[in-house]
Design a protein around this motif. Structure first.
Motif, PDB file in Angstrom:
ATOM      1  N   VAL A  35       4.026  14.297  -0.950  1.00 39.36           N
ATOM      2  CA  VAL A  35       4.051  14.431  -2.404  1.00 39.36           C
ATOM      3  C   VAL A  35       3.020  13.492  -3.031  1.00 39.36           C
ATOM      4  CG1 VAL A  35       6.442  15.205  -2.444  1.00 39.36           C
ATOM      5  CG2 VAL A  35       5.941  12.788  -2.714  1.00 39.36           C
ATOM      6  N   LEU A  36       2.525  12.543  -2.239  1.00 36.14           N
ATOM      7  CA  LEU A  36       1.383  11.740  -2.681  1.00 36.14           C
ATOM      8  C   LEU A  36       0.328  11.864  -1.597  1.00 36.14           C
ATOM      9  CD1 LEU A  36       3.048   8.447  -3.998  1.00 36.14           C
ATOM     10  CD2 LEU A  36       2.304  10.448  -5.322  1.00 36.14           C
ATOM     11  N   LYS A  37      -0.859  12.295  -2.005  1.00 40.61           N
ATOM     12  CA  LYS A  37      -1.876  12.559  -0.991  1.00 40.61           C
ATOM     13  C   LYS A  37      -3.125  11.728  -1.260  1.00 40.61           C
ATOM     14  CE  LYS A  37      -0.095  17.183  -1.110  1.00 40.61           C
ATOM     15  NZ  LYS A  37      -0.282  18.336  -1.982  1.00 40.61           N
ATOM     16  N   ASP A  38      -3.325  10.770  -0.399  1.00 42.87           N
ATOM     17  CA  ASP A  38      -4.551   9.990  -0.419  1.00 42.87           C
ATOM     18  C   ASP A  38      -4.854   9.411  -1.805  1.00 42.87           C
ATOM     19  OD1 ASP A  38      -6.606   8.899   0.974  1.00 42.87           O
ATOM     20  OD2 ASP A  38      -8.022  10.534   0.516  1.00 42.87           O
ATOM     21  N   ILE A  39      -3.890   8.763  -2.375  1.00 41.32           N
ATOM     22  CA  ILE A  39      -4.051   8.219  -3.722  1.00 41.32           C
ATOM     23  C   ILE A  39      -4.671   6.822  -3.662  1.00 41.32           C
ATOM     24  CG2 ILE A  39      -2.835   7.437  -5.792  1.00 41.32           C
ATOM     25  CD1 ILE A  39      -2.199  10.223  -5.696  1.00 41.32           C
ATOM     26  N   SER A  40      -5.716   6.618  -4.431  1.00 35.54           N
ATOM     27  CA  SER A  40      -6.287   5.276  -4.565  1.00 35.54           C
ATOM     28  C   SER A  40      -6.545   5.002  -6.036  1.00 35.54           C
ATOM     29  CB  SER A  40      -7.630   5.169  -3.832  1.00 35.54           C
ATOM     30  OG  SER A  40      -7.483   5.510  -2.482  1.00 35.54           O
ATOM     31  N   PHE A  41      -6.157   3.869  -6.501  1.00 37.57           N
ATOM     32  CA  PHE A  41      -6.580   3.391  -7.819  1.00 37.57           C
ATOM     33  C   PHE A  41      -6.291   1.915  -7.925  1.00 37.57           C
ATOM     34  CE2 PHE A  41      -2.289   5.122  -8.681  1.00 37.57           C
ATOM     35  CZ  PHE A  41      -1.664   4.020  -9.246  1.00 37.57           C
ATOM     36  N   GLN A  42      -6.797   1.335  -8.982  1.00 36.39           N
ATOM     37  CA  GLN A  42      -6.702  -0.114  -9.107  1.00 36.39           C
ATOM     38  C   GLN A  42      -6.387  -0.462 -10.549  1.00 36.39           C
ATOM     39  OE1 GLN A  42      -9.957  -1.896  -7.179  1.00 36.39           O
ATOM     40  NE2 GLN A  42      -9.622  -3.928  -8.079  1.00 36.39           N
ATOM     41  N   ILE A  43      -5.505  -1.438 -10.751  1.00 32.83           N
ATOM     42  CA  ILE A  43      -5.217  -1.895 -12.109  1.00 32.83           C
ATOM     43  C   ILE A  43      -5.400  -3.409 -12.133  1.00 32.83           C
ATOM     44  CG2 ILE A  43      -3.530  -1.880 -13.985  1.00 32.83           C
ATOM     45  CD1 ILE A  43      -2.070   0.360 -12.453  1.00 32.83           C
ATOM     46  N   GLU A  44      -6.234  -3.860 -13.062  1.00 28.54           N
ATOM     47  CA  GLU A  44      -6.502  -5.308 -13.133  1.00 28.54           C
ATOM     48  C   GLU A  44      -5.304  -6.031 -13.749  1.00 28.54           C
ATOM     49  OE1 GLU A  44      -9.049  -6.307 -11.629  1.00 28.54           O
ATOM     50  OE2 GLU A  44      -9.939  -4.311 -11.423  1.00 28.54           O
ATOM     51  N   PRO A  45      -5.185  -7.333 -13.487  1.00 27.54           N
ATOM     52  CA  PRO A  45      -4.079  -8.085 -14.075  1.00 27.54           C
ATOM     53  C   PRO A  45      -4.069  -7.938 -15.593  1.00 27.54           C
ATOM     54  CG  PRO A  45      -5.239  -9.426 -12.481  1.00 27.54           C
ATOM     55  CD  PRO A  45      -6.013  -8.157 -12.614  1.00 27.54           C
ATOM     56  N   GLY A  46      -2.920  -7.669 -16.156  1.00 24.84           N
ATOM     57  CA  GLY A  46      -2.786  -7.588 -17.605  1.00 24.84           C
ATOM     58  C   GLY A  46      -3.192  -6.240 -18.188  1.00 24.84           C
ATOM     59  N   GLN A  47      -3.799  -5.388 -17.376  1.00 24.78           N
ATOM     60  CA  GLN A  47      -4.184  -4.058 -17.875  1.00 24.78           C
ATOM     61  C   GLN A  47      -2.974  -3.146 -17.957  1.00 24.78           C
ATOM     62  OE1 GLN A  47      -7.087  -1.984 -15.583  1.00 24.78           O
ATOM     63  NE2 GLN A  47      -8.705  -2.478 -17.052  1.00 24.78           N
ATOM     64  N   SER A  48      -3.093  -2.112 -18.782  1.00 26.75           N
ATOM     65  CA  SER A  48      -2.047  -1.103 -18.729  1.00 26.75           C
ATOM     66  C   SER A  48      -2.666   0.228 -18.354  1.00 26.75           C
ATOM     67  CB  SER A  48      -1.299  -1.021 -20.052  1.00 26.75           C
ATOM     68  OG  SER A  48      -2.148  -0.504 -21.030  1.00 26.75           O
ATOM     69  N   ALA A  49      -1.986   0.897 -17.439  1.00 28.97           N
ATOM     70  CA  ALA A  49      -2.490   2.180 -16.971  1.00 28.97           C
ATOM     71  C   ALA A  49      -1.437   3.232 -17.243  1.00 28.97           C
ATOM     72  CB  ALA A  49      -2.778   2.108 -15.479  1.00 28.97           C
TER      73      ALA A  49
END
Ligand SMILES: Nc1ncnc2c1ncn2[C@@H]1O[C@H](COP(=O)(O)OP(=O)(O)OP(=O)(O)O)[C@@H](O)[C@H]1O
Ligand SMILES: [Mg+2]
Length: 600
Positions: A372-386
């Motif tokens: 149900v999750l396929k090869d997911i990559s992402f990044q969230i910096e400290p304090g950021q909101s995604a």
């Protein structure tokens, strides 16, 4: 019925002599070795005292009455009184003692099982219905308890008595003893015949009861649907049918029982008759004293109660063994090998934690290889909101679940700051990451308890935090404020009120990273604004992930990640994604149109 097979597994398992199960059971009892041994010792003593009775009768007849020795008769009468009193006293102490052991064993098992269940991964709960797990902790443990309260020691005593009676008989008179022994084959035949039928019937009863329970469980839980769709009559008829089935089986069992008892009594009468006849002849030939004959008759009379008792207790044993097997089975339950994390977990220090999140080629499936999750990559910096955006079923909640390690990912790595979360202690991880779930769960208790989850926080602090976020109107609206009694599952609250509580929980919990799954989906516009503002404030200094269908709530996010069928399809700011003209812009256009229609 489909459910039936499901529950029949609960009923049919279980052999009477399963050494591993017995060993395991014994390991619990052995924790109370001293009281256990004391009980067995007392059973021995009471058996001997019991066996003394008939012997003393005979002695009184031959040596007291026969020889006109009055003082001896008094002495024996007194001795009998003393022996009886002592025996009864020991029986009281012994039965108290064994039941106390039983209760302690049950307590130990319940605590161990509860502790174990709490440690199981969520995937276990996806596969095992609540009803079944609760049955393990309640009915099954109670069935094991019955071993102690009704069964085991009494049966040990019964065996002692039977053996003791035969020993006494053979010591008193060999020929009479052999005559008594001659009825044993009849007893064996009767016992086997009834025993197997009663056993089958007993199983059927349990199976049918399990069916009733399953049916009730489903119907009561689904009452709303039943009433709304006028299913009452149909369900009543169905229940009538399975209830009637149960009654018929019970009646059958009672019939076996009713015939079994008199059958044993018949054999008892036969044995007494034989002994009386042969004994009287021997007595008349002077080969036997009257006292021995009387004592013998008393022994024969006492022989059949324990036999009947053992047969009747058989089902308790059977049930307890089956229950033990299931309880131990649940205790052995482990997370599937795939999910076991081999690396030693590391403690995280919450204070130093900045809150950077990085997913690196993450694959996840609830079952097998249905990813149900396929090869997911992402990044969230400290304090950021995604923000996570995507249609229903695209995997948004699943990302929240693997980030908090409610489920373990299959491939890839999730990093928090510089740490692989699989190498972190779960407790530490969950101090760092807080999740406001899509489905809010509330416990029965006060509003205060539900917000603080029993953490030691004063009312003043709670009100201060809630107030500083502008959420006081919610508390003011609830009658009784923090003291308001909340029903099980929050049944007496509106969906919006439940979401308020769930948000307050996380604010009080104060994690570095907050994940909000659909926090504003069931609010009126005014409440929504209040919650929105609160979320803005809460997420200001924290890393946050916001999952929302209402795209208006995510416009301020630093980054939007768009998922489709478990894959990341787009990533960027609102403007960037609109310019891109992909899935997000499509969703956004549809959403805006709906909003306009809604507001028109
Ligand atoms: N506990 C579970 N066991 C098995 N499959 C599950 C489980 N939970 C979710 N799924 C499946 O995983 C997929 C992704 O579900 P997920 O809950 O992540 O979707 P979502 O994007 O949060 O959807 P929604 O917007 O409706 O909340 C769906 O196909 C769903 O059927
Ligand atoms: Mg979801």
């Amino acid at each position: 019925m489909e459910k039936e097979e499901f529950f029949s597994e609960d009923v049919l398992a279980g052999k009477l002599y399963d050494t591993t199960v017995i060993k395991k059971l014994l390991s619990y009892v052995l924790r109370y070795k001293a009281s256990g041994l004391l009980s067995i010792f007392m059973v021995l003593i009471t058996t001997v005292l019991f066996l003394l009775g008939p012997y003393l009768f005979g002695y009184a007849i031959d040596h007291g009455i026969g020889k006109g020795d009055k003082p001896l008769i008094y002495k024996i009468a007194l001795a009998l009184l003393g022996i009886q009193s002592l025996r009864l006293l020991l029986v009281v102490v012994q039965s108290y003692n064994i039941q106390a052991i039983g209760q302690k064993v049950m307590l130990d098992m319940r605590m161990e099982l509860f502790n174990h269940i709490q440690s199981l991964p969520l995937s276990f709960f996806d596969k095992n219905p609540v009803g079944r797990i609760v049955t393990r902790l309640t009915n099954d443990i109670a069935a094991i308890g019955e071993l102690f309260s009704a069964g085991v020691i009494v049966v040990i005593g019964d065996v002692f008595i039977i053996v003791g009676i035969f020993v006494a008989m053979f010591m008193l008179n060999l020929k009479l003893a052999l005559i008594t022994l001659s009825v044993v084959p009849i007893i064996v035949v009767i016992t086997l015949w009834f025993g197997s039928r009663m056993k089958n019937s007993f199983r059927e009863i349990r199976r049918k009861l399990a069916r009733i329970n399953a049916y009730l469980n489903e119907n009561i839980t689904g009452m709303k649907v039943i009433q709304l769709f006028n299913r009452e009559k149909k369900n009543y008829d169905k229940f009538d049918e399975i209830n009637d089935d149960y009654l018929k089986e019970q009646v059958k069992y009672i019939r076996y029982f009713a015939v079994f008892q008199p059958a044993i009594n018949m054999v008892s009468a036969l044995a007494i008759g034989l002994v009386l006849w042969y004994g009287a002849v021997r007595y008349m030939h002077g080969a036997l004293t009257l006292g021995v004959l009387v004592a013998f008759l008393a022994y024969v009379h006492d022989l059949f109660d324990p036999i009947r008792d053992i047969v009747e207790k058989y089902n308790i044993f059977q049930g307890a063994m089956a229950s033990s097997e299931r309880v131990f089975g649940l205790m052995k339950e482990q997370p599937e090998a795939d999910y076991i994390i081999p690396n030693p977990a590391k403690e995280v220090s919450v204070k130093e934690f900045k809150g950077a999140i990085r997913l690196e080629n993450v694959w996840f499936a609830y079952n097998g290889s249905d990813y149900v999750l396929k090869d997911i990559s992402f990044q969230i910096e400290p304090g950021q909101s995604a923000a996570l955006v995507g249609v229903t079923g695209s995997g948004k909640t699943s990302i929240a679940s693997v980030l908090t390690r409610l489920y373990e990912i299959r491939k890839g790595t999730i990093w928090i700051d510089q740490m692989d979360i699989q190498k972190m202690e779960k407790i530490g991880l969950r101090h760092v990451i807080g999740l406001v779930s899509q489905d809010v769960f509330l416990f029965a208790g006060t509003l205060r308890d539900n917000i603080t989850l029993f953490n030691p926080i004063s009312d003043v602090q709670v009100l201060e935090i809630v107030g500083s976020l502008g959420l006081m109107p919610f508390i003011d609206r609830m009658s009784g404020g923090l003291d308001m009694e909340i029903a099980e599952r929050g049944a007496n609250l509106s969906a919006g009120e439940r979401q308020f509580i769930s948000l307050s929980r996380i604010i009080i919990y104060d994690p570095r990273v907050i994940i909000l799954d659909e926090a504003t989906s069931s609010m009126d516009p005014i409440s929504e604004v209040l919650i929105q503002n609160a979320i803005q404030k809460v997420t200001q200094n924290r890393t946050s992930i916001i999952i929302a269908h209402r795209l208006s709530t995510i416009l301020h996010c630093d980054k939007i990640i768009v998922l489709n069928k478990g894959e990341k399809v787009e990533e960027g700011s609102h403007e960037e994604l609109l310019r891109l003209g992909g899935l997000y812009s499509k969703l956004y256009r549809i959403y805006m149109k709906e909003e306009l229609i809604g507001h028109a």
